[in-house]
Design a protein around this motif. Structure first.
Motif, PDB file in Angstrom:
ATOM      1  N   HIS A  76       0.797  -1.028  -0.010  1.00 38.79           N
ATOM      2  CA  HIS A  76      -0.095   0.142   0.121  1.00 38.79           C
ATOM      3  C   HIS A  76       0.882   1.172  -0.086  1.00 38.79           C
ATOM      4  CE1 HIS A  76      -3.432  -2.309   1.173  1.00 38.79           C
ATOM      5  NE2 HIS A  76      -2.612  -3.250   1.755  1.00 38.79           N
ATOM      6  N   LEU A 111      -6.031  -5.077  13.433  1.00 38.34           N
ATOM      7  CA  LEU A 111      -6.038  -4.532  12.071  1.00 38.34           C
ATOM      8  C   LEU A 111      -6.780  -3.159  12.240  1.00 38.34           C
ATOM      9  CD1 LEU A 111      -5.846  -4.198   8.816  1.00 38.34           C
ATOM     10  CD2 LEU A 111      -7.890  -5.458   8.580  1.00 38.34           C
ATOM     11  N   LEU A 134      -5.319   0.908  11.007  1.00 41.13           N
ATOM     12  CA  LEU A 134      -6.109   1.380  10.108  1.00 41.13           C
ATOM     13  C   LEU A 134      -6.353   2.825  10.603  1.00 41.13           C
ATOM     14  CD1 LEU A 134      -8.412  -1.050   8.714  1.00 41.13           C
ATOM     15  CD2 LEU A 134      -6.369  -0.168   7.409  1.00 41.13           C
ATOM     16  N   TYR A 155      -3.210   4.812  10.198  1.00 41.94           N
ATOM     17  CA  TYR A 155      -2.809   4.910   8.983  1.00 41.94           C
ATOM     18  C   TYR A 155      -3.569   5.719   8.362  1.00 41.94           C
ATOM     19  CZ  TYR A 155      -3.391   2.471   4.385  1.00 41.94           C
ATOM     20  OH  TYR A 155      -3.232   2.002   2.932  1.00 41.94           O
ATOM     21  N   ASP A 178      -9.676  -3.420   0.316  1.00 44.82           N
ATOM     22  CA  ASP A 178      -8.853  -3.394   1.378  1.00 44.82           C
ATOM     23  C   ASP A 178      -9.449  -2.506   2.608  1.00 44.82           C
ATOM     24  OD1 ASP A 178      -8.412  -0.788   0.828  1.00 44.82           O
ATOM     25  OD2 ASP A 178      -6.169  -0.668   0.759  1.00 44.82           O
ATOM     26  N   SER A 179      -9.008  -2.197   3.725  1.00 44.78           N
ATOM     27  CA  SER A 179      -9.619  -1.655   4.680  1.00 44.78           C
ATOM     28  C   SER A 179     -10.126  -2.900   5.845  1.00 44.78           C
ATOM     29  CB  SER A 179     -10.478  -0.541   4.482  1.00 44.78           C
ATOM     30  OG  SER A 179     -10.893   0.276   5.849  1.00 44.78           O
ATOM     31  N   HIS A 235      -8.192  -8.281  -0.553  1.00 45.07           N
ATOM     32  CA  HIS A 235      -8.015  -8.849   0.706  1.00 45.07           C
ATOM     33  C   HIS A 235      -8.751  -9.708   1.497  1.00 45.07           C
ATOM     34  CE1 HIS A 235      -5.013  -5.572   0.390  1.00 45.07           C
ATOM     35  NE2 HIS A 235      -4.755  -5.742   1.889  1.00 45.07           N
ATOM     36  N   GLU A 295      -7.257 -12.557   6.125  1.00 48.48           N
ATOM     37  CA  GLU A 295      -6.450 -11.780   7.208  1.00 48.48           C
ATOM     38  C   GLU A 295      -6.799 -11.871   8.462  1.00 48.48           C
ATOM     39  OE1 GLU A 295      -5.688  -7.562   6.345  1.00 48.48           O
ATOM     40  OE2 GLU A 295      -4.012  -7.457   7.491  1.00 48.48           O
ATOM     41  N   HIS A 355      -3.228 -11.643   1.500  1.00 50.85           N
ATOM     42  CA  HIS A 355      -3.161 -12.363   2.724  1.00 50.85           C
ATOM     43  C   HIS A 355      -3.771 -13.667   2.590  1.00 50.85           C
ATOM     44  CE1 HIS A 355      -1.890  -8.847   4.983  1.00 50.85           C
ATOM     45  NE2 HIS A 355      -2.921  -8.029   4.690  1.00 50.85           N
ATOM     46  N   LEU A 400       0.004  -7.099  13.238  1.00 50.55           N
ATOM     47  CA  LEU A 400      -1.452  -6.944  13.524  1.00 50.55           C
ATOM     48  C   LEU A 400      -2.099  -8.239  14.396  1.00 50.55           C
ATOM     49  CD1 LEU A 400      -2.542  -5.152  10.351  1.00 50.55           C
ATOM     50  CD2 LEU A 400      -1.518  -4.449  12.310  1.00 50.55           C
ATOM     51  N   ASP A 437       3.243  -4.976   2.551  1.00 43.51           N
ATOM     52  CA  ASP A 437       2.090  -4.574   3.043  1.00 43.51           C
ATOM     53  C   ASP A 437       2.276  -2.840   3.122  1.00 43.51           C
ATOM     54  OD1 ASP A 437      -0.874  -4.765   3.411  1.00 43.51           O
ATOM     55  OD2 ASP A 437      -0.375  -5.716   5.347  1.00 43.51           O
ATOM     56  N   ASP A 438       2.504  -2.678   4.650  1.00 38.92           N
ATOM     57  CA  ASP A 438       2.756  -1.390   4.907  1.00 38.92           C
ATOM     58  C   ASP A 438       4.237  -1.120   5.672  1.00 38.92           C
ATOM     59  OD1 ASP A 438      -0.215  -0.226   4.425  1.00 38.92           O
ATOM     60  OD2 ASP A 438      -0.319  -2.115   5.546  1.00 38.92           O
TER      61      ASP A 438
HETATM   62  N1  ADE Z   1      -5.000  -1.285   4.202  1.00 37.44           N
HETATM   63  C1  ADE Z   1      -3.468  -1.007   4.324  1.00 37.44           C
HETATM   64  N2  ADE Z   1      -2.896  -2.261   4.914  1.00 37.44           N
HETATM   65  C2  ADE Z   1      -4.221  -3.130   5.033  1.00 37.44           C
HETATM   66  C3  ADE Z   1      -4.069  -4.318   5.454  1.00 37.44           C
HETATM   67  N3  ADE Z   1      -3.190  -4.872   5.785  1.00 37.44           N
HETATM   68  N4  ADE Z   1      -5.306  -4.821   5.562  1.00 37.44           N
HETATM   69  C4  ADE Z   1      -6.293  -4.301   4.835  1.00 37.44           C
HETATM   70  N5  ADE Z   1      -6.601  -3.181   4.893  1.00 37.44           N
HETATM   71  C5  ADE Z   1      -5.188  -2.432   4.759  1.00 37.44           C
END
Ligand code: ADE
Ligand code: ZN
Length: 333
Positions: free
Chosen positions: A16, A54, A58, A61, A166-167, A194, A197, A218, A249, A275-276
């Motif tokens: 992301h 998660l 978020l 983020y 996502d989210s 996604h 996860e 994931h 997470l 991922d991030d």
């Molecule tokens: N947005 C950014 N990273 C995410 C993640 N791991 N899962 C869901 N949404 C996301």
């Protein structure tokens, strides 16, 4: 083995761009744009990156993304990631962006995509990397809002290879977005989502059945459903696994508990991704190294993970062949 991992040519498929905002750049952009932050220092920001799940990630983020306002900000963010990825020997990367995080704050869609796109073009010409862009819909928002975002994206179709989802996963099953994904596919976009996860294996089935996705982001919870595992194996559905993210997470308590090795044993097309990275403590090489130190997979498995990513990518056959050849040469050198 660590040197082998560092030098290995890599493909990243789950990244992301908003999740690459390092605290130093966060402060720089806040100052440049006159945005007030509730943190006083880089150290204070890093200390806040202690997540329970998660959603707790978020929240912070989306807060961080508030400093991104101008085209130049999106360019600087993307360029910083690309330079960092190049240092990890990433040869091809497929980048997610969350337009709604920005358009809902009044930043035009064009500003976001133009800044990212210019950085991708610069990377193609001066870093020797290939890139693709994937537009993600925020699943905690409505299907109507996702459809409006898709409409916004249509004039930029040639810059976006796929749509994603996502989210917040729990309570927002993939089927909520079936119409949006059908429209996106009819417009020629490829699709990923996604799933699995934090959400149950049923969400992975739904993503395949109601969204017709080609990859699952994931997907680690698939192991709870043996029938689903058999399906993912027989249909060779790639899983873009993010080991450091999963530990940060609390999908797994410790890296030693991560099921990446198990996924490979089950014959699934797993890949390793970051991922991030600004929030989870590392880029793609850090993910491979963390897996290595906790799970001690072998060289053959690292090459399998890298090969899976080449095969799962949205690039043409010629580029895939070139990446395969480079990986092969690296293995035998
Ligand atoms: N947005 C950014 N990273 C995410 C993640 N791991 N899962 C869901 N949404 C996301
Ligand atoms: Zn993700």
């Amino acid at each position: 083995m660590e040197d082998f991992i560092r030098g290995m040519p890599k493909v990243e498929l789950h990244l992301h761009i908003e999740g690459t905002l390092e605290p130093e750049l966060l402060f720089e952009l806040a100052e440049r744009n006159g945005v007030m932050l509730r943190f006083g220092s880089v150290e204070e920001v890093r200390a806040a990156y202690d997540f329970a799940d998660l959603q707790s990630f978020l929240d912070i983020y989306y807060e961080g993304a508030s400093v991104l306002l101008e085209q130049r900000d999106f360019y600087d963010l993307t360029w910083a990631y690309l330079v960092r990825a190049r240092a990890d020997n990433v040869r091809h990367t497929e980048i997610f962006f969350d337009p709604q995080t920005h358009t809902d704050r009044g930043v035009p869609f064009e500003t976001v995509i133009e800044g990212i796109h210019q950085a991708l073009k610069a990377a193609e010409s001066s870093l020797g990397m290939s890139t693709r862009l994937i537009l993600c819909f925020l699943r905690h928002l409505s299907a109507e809002a996702a459809m409006a975002t898709l409409e916004h994206a249509l004039p930029f179709k040639d810059r976006i290879v796929a749509v994603g989802l996502d989210s917040s996963e729990l309570g927002h099953p993939p089927s909520k977005f079936a119409d949006v994904f059908a429209r996106a596919r009819a417009e020629g976009f490829r699709a990923v989502a996604h799933a699995g996860e934090e959400g149950p294996p049923a969400y992975i089935c739904e993503a395949l059945d109601t969204l017709a996705v080609e990859r699952i982001d994931h997907g680690v919870r698939c192991v709870e459903d043996p029938e689903l595992v058999a399906r993912l194996r027989s249909e060779a559905v790639p899983l873009t696994v993010c080991p450091l993210s999963n530990v940060k997470l609390r999908v797994f308590n410790r890296m030693a508990d991560h099921n990446l090795g198990r996924l490979l044993e089950l014959g699934l097309a797993a890949t390793v991704n970051s991922d991030d990275p600004a929030y989870f403590g590392g880029y793609i090489t850090d993910n491979f190294l963390a897996v290595h130190s906790a799970l001690g997979l072998g060289r053959e498995q690292y090459v399998t993970l890298a090969t899976n990513a080449i095969e799962a990518s949205f690039i043409d056959q010629d580029r895939k062949a070139a990446l395969r050849a480079e990986l092969d040469e690296y293995m035998w050198s």
